[in-house]
Design an enzyme around this catalytic site. Structure first.
Site, PDB file in Angstrom:
ATOM      1  N   CYS A   1       0.834  -1.164  -0.173  1.00  0.00           N
ATOM      2  CA  CYS A   1      -0.033   0.002  -0.059  1.00  0.00           C
ATOM      3  C   CYS A   1       0.729   1.251  -0.030  1.00  0.00           C
ATOM      4  O   CYS A   1       1.555   1.557  -0.943  1.00  0.00           O
ATOM      5  CB  CYS A   1      -1.004  -0.063   1.125  1.00  0.00           C
ATOM      6  SG  CYS A   1      -2.399   1.194   0.905  1.00  0.00           S
TER       7      CYS A   1
ATOM      8  N   HIS B   1      -2.871  -5.747   1.047  1.00  0.00           N
ATOM      9  CA  HIS B   1      -2.312  -5.950   2.394  1.00  0.00           C
ATOM     10  C   HIS B   1      -2.322  -7.409   2.844  1.00  0.00           C
ATOM     11  O   HIS B   1      -2.931  -7.990   3.409  1.00  0.00           O
ATOM     12  CB  HIS B   1      -3.011  -5.392   3.462  1.00  0.00           C
ATOM     13  CG  HIS B   1      -2.806  -3.654   3.536  1.00  0.00           C
ATOM     14  ND1 HIS B   1      -1.925  -3.093   4.148  1.00  0.00           N
ATOM     15  CD2 HIS B   1      -3.470  -2.624   2.907  1.00  0.00           C
ATOM     16  CE1 HIS B   1      -2.166  -1.663   3.838  1.00  0.00           C
ATOM     17  NE2 HIS B   1      -3.347  -1.568   3.088  1.00  0.00           N
TER      18      HIS B   1
ATOM     19  N   GLU C   1      -0.007  -8.713   4.645  1.00  0.00           N
ATOM     20  CA  GLU C   1       0.421  -8.869   6.152  1.00  0.00           C
ATOM     21  C   GLU C   1      -0.935  -8.637   6.746  1.00  0.00           C
ATOM     22  O   GLU C   1      -0.990  -9.112   8.402  1.00  0.00           O
ATOM     23  CB  GLU C   1       1.000  -7.976   6.502  1.00  0.00           C
ATOM     24  CG  GLU C   1       0.514  -6.331   6.751  1.00  0.00           C
ATOM     25  CD  GLU C   1       0.248  -5.449   5.450  1.00  0.00           C
ATOM     26  OE1 GLU C   1      -0.141  -4.289   5.366  1.00  0.00           O
ATOM     27  OE2 GLU C   1       0.190  -6.064   4.319  1.00  0.00           O
TER      28      GLU C   1
END
Length: 295
Positions: free
Chosen positions: A116, A250, A252
């Protein structure tokens, strides 16, 4: 989720030696409006790597802090409030105060990933797409040749997306992966290039490792499956080596199966059997690549 890194690696990446992974140092720059350090650090720590969170100001004051780092992770958030353009101010500070150290990190075989805002920074910094021709010096950052601009549909969108990985890409982070689901939350995510020739070269070199796909699994430019409208459904970009990778969604944020909004209702066998989120595989791939000397 497995109770410790060794058992998680045994399930997720049995070819990785936990002792070797424990020696890998991952650097996560923080501060100035960045806010995804916890989940990014967790992605690597769950797999047993050593993570150091370091404020950007400290890193700029002592670029030697980058030495000995196997992986550099540019995290999401809103650096400097995105007041000029997403990632622009942080990219300028890094380029002019840390540019030589960053170029050396990559030239020496170091890895980097950005999600991002981290991806926006990497593109405006010149780390991505990186050198395009042999004339580009390896000891200096490449000039900026791409940017990430406002979505075709204006406004910030936060929703889960699906991406298909290109099996022909050199990207080490997506190797062996097919579909990835992740949250996507941004208002500026459309990848554009300085000219059509650059885009054509990147297409020919399979430098777009991930693309947004529709319900049928096909690359799409249509909203909402593609939240930005990026041409060809492009969701990320890698450098020529495949060791530097950035993407707008994302991964993560998908470390646990329970992170998925439909984790109870999902009926595919892989989803119901796995105890981890698919995003964790991206980071396992990065650690694997960090243990292998570059060609």
């Amino acid at each position: 989720m497995a109770s410790n890194p060794a058992s998680l690696l045994a399930e997720l990446a049995p070819d990785l030696d936990p002792a070797a992974v424990a020696q890998l140092r991952v650097l996560v720059p923080t501060g100035y409006g960045l806010n995804c350090e916890a989940e990014t650090a967790a992605a690597f720590e769950l797999l047993g790597a050593r993570v150091e969170q370091l404020h950007v100001a400290e890193l700029l004051a002592d670029p030697n802090r980058l030495r000995g780092c196997a992986i550099l992770a540019f995290i999401g958030g809103f650096s400097f409030g995105d007041h000029v353009a997403s990632g622009r101010v942080l990219a300028n500070r890094l380029r002019f105060q840390l540019g030589d150290a960053l170029a050396r990190h990559v030239a020496d075989g170091g890895l980097a990933i950005g999600m991002c805002n981290g991806f926006q920074v990497m593109v405006k910094l010149g780390l991505l797409p990186g050198p395009l021709v042999s004339a580009d010096p390896a000891d200096r950052l490449a000039p900026q040749r791409a940017s990430v601009v406002g979505n075709d549909r204006h406004g910030y969108r936060d929703a889960w997306v699906r991406m298909r990985c290109d099996p022909a890409s050199a990207c080490v982070w997506t190797r062996g992966l097919d579909l990835i689901e992740s949250p996507s939350r941004h208002g500026e995510g459309k990848l554009v290039f300085a000219d059509n020739e650059i885009r054509a070269q990147l297409e020919a070199e399979h430098r777009f490792p991930v693309r947004y796909v529709d319900a049928a699994g096909e690359p799409t430019e249509a909203w909402p499956a593609n939240p930005s409208g990026s041409a060809g459904g492009v969701a990320g970009l890698c450098d020529r080596s495949g060791r530097v990778f950035g993407l707008m969604p994302h991964p993560e944020a998908f470390l646990y199966a329970e992170n998925h909004p439909r984790w109870v209702a999902r009926d595919d066998a892989a989803a119901t059997q796995a105890r981890h989120g698919l995003g964790l595989r991206v980071f396992a791939n990065g650690l694997r690549a960090a243990l292998v000397s570059p060609d």
